[in-house]
Write a protein that holds these residues in place. Structure first.
Motif, mmCIF file in Angstrom:
data_model
loop_
_atom_site.group_PDB
_atom_site.id
_atom_site.type_symbol
_atom_site.label_atom_id
_atom_site.label_comp_id
_atom_site.label_asym_id
_atom_site.label_seq_id
_atom_site.Cartn_x
_atom_site.Cartn_y
_atom_site.Cartn_z
ATOM 1 N N PRO A 91 0.841 -1.202 0.000
ATOM 2 C CA PRO A 91 0.000 0.000 0.000
ATOM 3 C C PRO A 91 0.875 1.251 0.000
ATOM 4 O O PRO A 91 2.068 1.202 0.316
ATOM 5 N N VAL A 92 0.248 2.358 -0.334
ATOM 6 C CA VAL A 92 0.984 3.613 -0.483
ATOM 7 C C VAL A 92 1.792 3.951 0.753
ATOM 8 O O VAL A 92 2.969 4.326 0.663
ATOM 9 N N TRP A 93 1.208 3.819 1.940
ATOM 10 C CA TRP A 93 1.929 4.261 3.142
ATOM 11 C C TRP A 93 3.191 3.431 3.356
ATOM 12 O O TRP A 93 4.206 3.967 3.795
ATOM 13 N N LEU A 120 2.713 12.418 2.995
ATOM 14 C CA LEU A 120 1.706 12.444 1.937
ATOM 15 C C LEU A 120 0.945 13.766 1.964
ATOM 16 O O LEU A 120 0.666 14.360 0.911
ATOM 17 N N ARG A 121 0.612 14.233 3.144
ATOM 18 C CA ARG A 121 -0.046 15.539 3.251
ATOM 19 C C ARG A 121 0.851 16.638 2.683
ATOM 20 O O ARG A 121 0.370 17.551 2.010
ATOM 21 N N ARG A 122 2.152 16.530 2.959
ATOM 22 C CA ARG A 122 3.082 17.569 2.508
ATOM 23 C C ARG A 122 3.114 17.673 0.990
ATOM 24 O O ARG A 122 3.335 18.759 0.444
ATOM 25 N N VAL A 123 2.865 16.569 0.298
ATOM 26 C CA VAL A 123 2.877 16.608 -1.161
ATOM 27 C C VAL A 123 1.462 16.724 -1.732
ATOM 28 O O VAL A 123 1.243 16.509 -2.925
ATOM 29 N N GLY A 124 0.502 17.049 -0.872
ATOM 30 C CA GLY A 124 -0.848 17.345 -1.347
ATOM 31 C C GLY A 124 -1.769 16.162 -1.498
ATOM 32 O O GLY A 124 -2.778 16.245 -2.212
ATOM 33 N N LEU A 125 -1.476 15.050 -0.820
ATOM 34 C CA LEU A 125 -2.337 13.868 -0.880
ATOM 35 C C LEU A 125 -3.034 13.647 0.458
ATOM 36 O O LEU A 125 -2.430 13.807 1.517
ATOM 37 N N LYS A 126 -4.292 13.255 0.393
ATOM 38 C CA LYS A 126 -5.101 13.075 1.602
ATOM 39 C C LYS A 126 -4.736 11.777 2.316
ATOM 40 O O LYS A 126 -4.254 10.832 1.693
ATOM 41 N N PRO A 127 -4.993 11.712 3.629
ATOM 42 C CA PRO A 127 -4.640 10.516 4.413
ATOM 43 C C PRO A 127 -5.248 9.228 3.876
ATOM 44 O O PRO A 127 -4.637 8.156 3.989
ATOM 45 N N GLU A 128 -6.440 9.307 3.280
ATOM 46 C CA GLU A 128 -7.086 8.079 2.792
ATOM 47 C C GLU A 128 -6.329 7.433 1.628
ATOM 48 O O GLU A 128 -6.531 6.255 1.325
ATOM 49 N N GLU A 136 -3.940 2.043 -8.184
ATOM 50 C CA GLU A 136 -5.181 2.803 -8.028
ATOM 51 C C GLU A 136 -4.956 4.309 -8.148
ATOM 52 O O GLU A 136 -5.896 5.090 -8.013
ATOM 53 N N LEU A 137 -3.726 4.724 -8.393
ATOM 54 C CA LEU A 137 -3.388 6.136 -8.451
ATOM 55 C C LEU A 137 -3.111 6.589 -9.882
ATOM 56 O O LEU A 137 -2.655 5.804 -10.716
ATOM 57 N N SER A 138 -3.334 7.865 -10.139
ATOM 58 C CA SER A 138 -2.955 8.460 -11.417
ATOM 59 C C SER A 138 -1.437 8.620 -11.462
ATOM 60 O O SER A 138 -0.740 8.503 -10.438
ATOM 61 N N GLY A 139 -0.921 8.936 -12.657
ATOM 62 C CA GLY A 139 0.520 9.139 -12.788
ATOM 63 C C GLY A 139 1.030 10.267 -11.917
ATOM 64 O O GLY A 139 2.094 10.168 -11.296
ATOM 65 N N GLY A 140 0.255 11.358 -11.849
ATOM 66 C CA GLY A 140 0.655 12.489 -11.015
ATOM 67 C C GLY A 140 0.669 12.137 -9.538
ATOM 68 O O GLY A 140 1.563 12.563 -8.795
ATOM 69 N N MET A 141 -0.316 11.341 -9.112
ATOM 70 C CA MET A 141 -0.364 10.927 -7.707
ATOM 71 C C MET A 141 0.794 9.984 -7.387
ATOM 72 O O MET A 141 1.397 10.066 -6.316
ATOM 73 N N GLN A 142 1.118 9.094 -8.317
ATOM 74 C CA GLN A 142 2.253 8.196 -8.100
ATOM 75 C C GLN A 142 3.550 8.986 -7.949
ATOM 76 O O GLN A 142 4.400 8.649 -7.113
ATOM 77 N N LYS A 143 3.688 10.035 -8.759
ATOM 78 C CA LYS A 143 4.895 10.860 -8.664
ATOM 79 C C LYS A 143 4.968 11.554 -7.301
ATOM 80 O O LYS A 143 6.035 11.651 -6.699
ATOM 81 N N LEU A 147 7.760 11.248 -4.334
ATOM 82 C CA LEU A 147 8.381 12.404 -3.690
ATOM 83 C C LEU A 147 8.255 12.301 -2.171
ATOM 84 O O LEU A 147 9.211 12.586 -1.438
ATOM 85 N N ALA A 148 7.086 11.862 -1.700
ATOM 86 C CA ALA A 148 6.897 11.669 -0.252
ATOM 87 C C ALA A 148 7.886 10.639 0.281
ATOM 88 O O ALA A 148 8.454 10.813 1.369
ATOM 89 N N ARG A 149 8.095 9.564 -0.466
ATOM 90 C CA ARG A 149 9.066 8.550 -0.033
ATOM 91 C C ARG A 149 10.485 9.121 -0.005
ATOM 92 O O ARG A 149 11.273 8.814 0.901
#
Length: 248
Positions: A91-93, A120-128, A136-143, A147-149
């Motif tokens: 999973p993403v986290w 994830l919040r710092r890069v503009g993604l919600k906790p969920e 399940e993510l778009s290309g922009g969300m994956q990027k 960056l969060a990692r």
């Protein structure tokens, strides 16, 4: 923070790096430009020790890389990979907290998850988003997840390998802005390799032009457009005519 002295690397008869000399001051953002196949990614891999250089010296904060404790050395780095390089089965986290769940930077699982959600919040993604999988993510969300990692373990040095590849111009602008903000906030030293001139102008404090295995030019971003260097001028304006062959 980073000093490269006469770095050379060949693969058989292909001499990729022919004596690279470059200094990246602490807290600055260096962007390395150059055509495809000029050795930009190989140079990053040499600094990280993923590819051993054939010659030359690499110093990080005044210390020779080959004399450093490997795990402690790598703990100082974060990296945003060109293709995201997320683990599909996690999973993403857990992707974001990958380093925090093992090795030198190991944290308790609950703490690692909390840090991942904060990044994830710092890069503009919600906790969920944390419990979704990369597919399940778009290309922009994956990027953004990549960056969060890259910043999860609060590294001193961050590498960005073609950070806007595959993104539309709007999302590329968002990623460029995030990179600039985060590097500034963290006081990190950054090296970015890119073909995207909008990224260069958004991210760079200094720019280096890599061509034919050496640094042809380096200087502050303010001098990029005015330098008389023919390699730089041909590259930044995308001209077919010039010292860089159009067919390589």
């Amino acid at each position: 923070m980073i000093e490269l002295r006469d770095i050379r690397k060949s693969f058989g008869a292909n001499h990729v790096l022919r004596g690279v000399n470059l200094t990246v001051p602490a807290g600055e953002s260096m962007v390395i430009i150059g055509g495809s196949g000029t050795g930009k990614s190989v140079l990053l891999k040499c600094i990280l020790g993923l590819v051993p250089p054939d010659g030359g010296q690499i110093l990080i904060d005044g210390l020779y890389v080959e004399k450093s404790d490997r795990e402690a050395f790598l703990a100082r780095f974060g990296m945003l990979f060109q293709g995201g390089a997320l683990f599909d089965s996690l999973p993403v986290w857990q992707n974001v907290a990958f380093r925090l769940l093992r090795g030198h930077s190991r944290r308790p699982r609950a703490e690692a998850r909390e840090i991942a959600i904060e990044k994830l919040r710092r890069v503009g993604l919600k906790p969920e988003v944390a419990d979704l999988y990369p597919a399940e993510l778009s290309g922009g969300m994956q990027k953004r997840v990549g960056l969060a990692r890259a910043i999860a373990a609060e590294p001193e040095i961050i590498f960005f390998d073609e950070p806007t590849t595959g993104l539309d111009p709007i999302m590329a602008g968002v990623i460029n802005e995030l990179i600039r903000e985060i590097v500034s906030e963290m006081g990190a030293t950054a090296i970015t390799i890119t073909h995207d001139m909008s990224s260069v102008r958004a991210i760079a404090d200094r720019v280096a032009m890599l061509h034919e295995g050496i640094i042809q030019w380096t200087g502050p971003i303010e001098e990029l457009d005015t330098t008389p260097d023919p390699y730089v001028q041909q590259f930044i304006h995308g001209r077919a005519e010039g010292p860089i062959p159009a067919v390589r």
